[in-house]
Enzyme design. Structure first.
Site, mmCIF file in Angstrom:
data_model
loop_
_atom_site.group_PDB
_atom_site.id
_atom_site.type_symbol
_atom_site.label_atom_id
_atom_site.label_comp_id
_atom_site.label_asym_id
_atom_site.label_seq_id
_atom_site.Cartn_x
_atom_site.Cartn_y
_atom_site.Cartn_z
ATOM 1 N N ASN A 9 37.843 52.481 40.354
ATOM 2 C CA ASN A 9 39.121 53.055 39.943
ATOM 3 C C ASN A 9 39.869 51.933 39.222
ATOM 4 O OD1 ASN A 9 41.632 54.138 39.616
ATOM 5 N ND2 ASN A 9 42.119 54.275 41.805
ATOM 6 N N TRP A 10 39.857 52.007 37.908
ATOM 7 C CA TRP A 10 40.472 50.922 37.132
ATOM 8 C C TRP A 10 41.997 50.961 37.211
ATOM 9 C CZ3 TRP A 10 37.241 51.508 31.944
ATOM 10 C CH2 TRP A 10 35.922 51.114 32.202
ATOM 11 N N LYS A 11 42.540 52.073 37.681
ATOM 12 C CA LYS A 11 44.004 52.246 37.712
ATOM 13 C C LYS A 11 44.567 51.993 36.311
ATOM 14 C CE LYS A 11 43.853 51.199 42.580
ATOM 15 N NZ LYS A 11 44.540 50.760 43.784
ATOM 16 N N HIS A 95 45.208 60.360 44.877
ATOM 17 C CA HIS A 95 45.258 58.932 45.233
ATOM 18 C C HIS A 95 46.620 58.629 45.847
ATOM 19 C CE1 HIS A 95 45.291 54.587 44.924
ATOM 20 N NE2 HIS A 95 43.983 54.662 44.855
ATOM 21 N N GLU A 97 48.581 56.304 45.407
ATOM 22 C CA GLU A 97 49.596 55.871 44.431
ATOM 23 C C GLU A 97 50.229 57.069 43.737
ATOM 24 O OE1 GLU A 97 47.000 53.081 42.481
ATOM 25 O OE2 GLU A 97 47.075 51.830 44.282
ATOM 26 N N GLU A 167 41.103 56.055 52.152
ATOM 27 C CA GLU A 167 41.736 54.837 51.654
ATOM 28 C C GLU A 167 43.006 54.552 52.452
ATOM 29 O OE1 GLU A 167 40.342 54.023 47.302
ATOM 30 O OE2 GLU A 167 42.301 54.976 47.300
ATOM 31 N N GLY A 173 44.768 47.020 47.607
ATOM 32 C CA GLY A 173 45.328 45.950 46.787
ATOM 33 C C GLY A 173 45.968 44.832 47.598
ATOM 34 N N SER A 212 40.507 47.280 49.218
ATOM 35 C CA SER A 212 40.061 45.882 49.192
ATOM 36 C C SER A 212 38.574 45.720 49.488
ATOM 37 C CB SER A 212 40.896 45.024 50.149
ATOM 38 O OG SER A 212 42.264 45.047 49.764
ATOM 39 N N GLY A 233 38.979 49.371 43.657
ATOM 40 C CA GLY A 233 40.050 49.074 42.709
ATOM 41 C C GLY A 233 39.823 47.731 42.046
ATOM 42 N N GLY A 234 40.501 46.694 42.552
ATOM 43 C CA GLY A 234 40.469 45.361 41.946
ATOM 44 C C GLY A 234 39.075 44.863 41.606
HETATM 45 P P1 13P Z 1 41.652 47.933 45.832
HETATM 46 O O1 13P Z 1 40.152 47.895 45.872
HETATM 47 O O2 13P Z 1 42.243 47.148 44.710
HETATM 48 O O3 13P Z 1 42.255 47.636 47.160
HETATM 49 O O4 13P Z 1 42.044 49.467 45.492
HETATM 50 C C1 13P Z 1 41.470 50.481 46.228
HETATM 51 C C2 13P Z 1 41.833 51.775 45.590
HETATM 52 O O5 13P Z 1 42.979 52.190 45.623
HETATM 53 C C3 13P Z 1 40.779 52.521 44.907
HETATM 54 O O6 13P Z 1 41.196 53.805 44.569
#
Ligand code: 13P
Length: 251
Positions: A9-11, A95, A97, A167, A173, A212, A233-234
């Site tokens: 998930n590149w966000k 998600h 967010e 999640e 993050g 994470s 994510g990251g």
């Molecule tokens: P991180 O891996 O950056 O914690 O993000 C997880 C995430 O929200 C994937 O959708």
């Protein structure tokens, strides 16, 4: 047996140049990754470039959100049909967010799930508790509420055509990963919730962990019986890290 899935998930990260570099790295490294299914969920505007670079490779792609509507006067929205127009396979739904910053309710998330499936996309439904909810001991209630809203709206069979991602919001993050035991406990709960509606769906549905996850902790998390992969994510923004997580998912 459930095929493991690792989805990036590149966000809202990257530029046209960095996306091209990242995709180039994934393309050249993916050959060594075999049994797990691999996908990246790109910002909408980079989906055409993603399609062009990944077409013909083993890596699938998708969006990070979708409208509940098919078309019309919905400024700024992207429909499921538009995503399939660019050969998207997956779409992330609900998600945390989007729930937190865009006020997405359980009911709206359920409608998005339906819209995604109607167009043939595979929804990745995100559920998870905040730190406050975990500390208050209501993790299971929160996850059950988020999951049940979709089961009630869509029916268990449709839910079984998607993927669930657990999640924990406090692990996203933050570098704070749920321990394998903590994650497994909630994953088993999610599977039990699915099984209460259909054992077949519970057995077949992939439940990913997100929060994470990185090359250091991925193998241990994915060794848990109810963890079928990751939503990353990251660590999905660096080709080497993402590929290392993909390799850890191979069974
Ligand atoms: P991180 O891996 O950056 O914690 O993000 C997880 C995430 O929200 C994937 O959708």
């Amino acid at each position: 047996m459930r095929q493991p899935l690792v989805a990036g998930n590149w966000k809202m990260n990257g530029s046209r140049a960095s996306v091209s570099e990242l995709l180039g790295g994934l393309k050249s490294g993916i050959g060594a990754v075999n049994t797990a299914e691999v996908a990246v969920c790109a910002p909408f505007i980079y989906i055409p470039d993603t399609q062009m670079q990944l077409d013909g490779t083993a890596i699938k792609w998708g969006g990070q959100d979708v409208s509940t509507h098919e078309s019309g006067a919905y400024t700024g929205e992207i429909s499921a049909q538009m995503l399939t127009d660019f050969a998207c396979h997956f779409v992330i739904i609900g998600h945390s967010e989007r729930r937190a910053y865009h006020g997405e309710s359980d009911a709206l998330v359920a409608e998005k799930f339906t819209a995604a499936r109607a167009a043939g996309l595979v929804p990745i439904l995100c559920v998870g508790e905040t730190l406050d909810e975990r500390e208050r001991g209501v993790t299971e209630q929160v996850v059950a509420r988020q999951l049940d809203a979709v089961i009630e709206h869509c029916g268990i069979d449709l839910v079984g055509e998607g993927v669930v991602a657990y999640e924990p919001v406090w692990a996203i993050g933050t570098g704070k990963t749920a321990s394998p035991e903590q994650a497994q406990e909630v994953h088993a709960f999610i599977r039990g919730r699915l099984a209460a509606n259909s054992q077949a769906v519970a057995d077949a549905t992939r439940v990913l962990y997100g929060g994470s996850m990185n090359p250091k902790n991925a193998a241990e998390l994915m060794a848990q019986p109810d963890i079928d992969g990751g939503l990353i994510g990251g660590a999905s923004l660096k080709a080497d890290d993402f590929l290392a997580v993909c390799k850890a998912a191979n069974r």
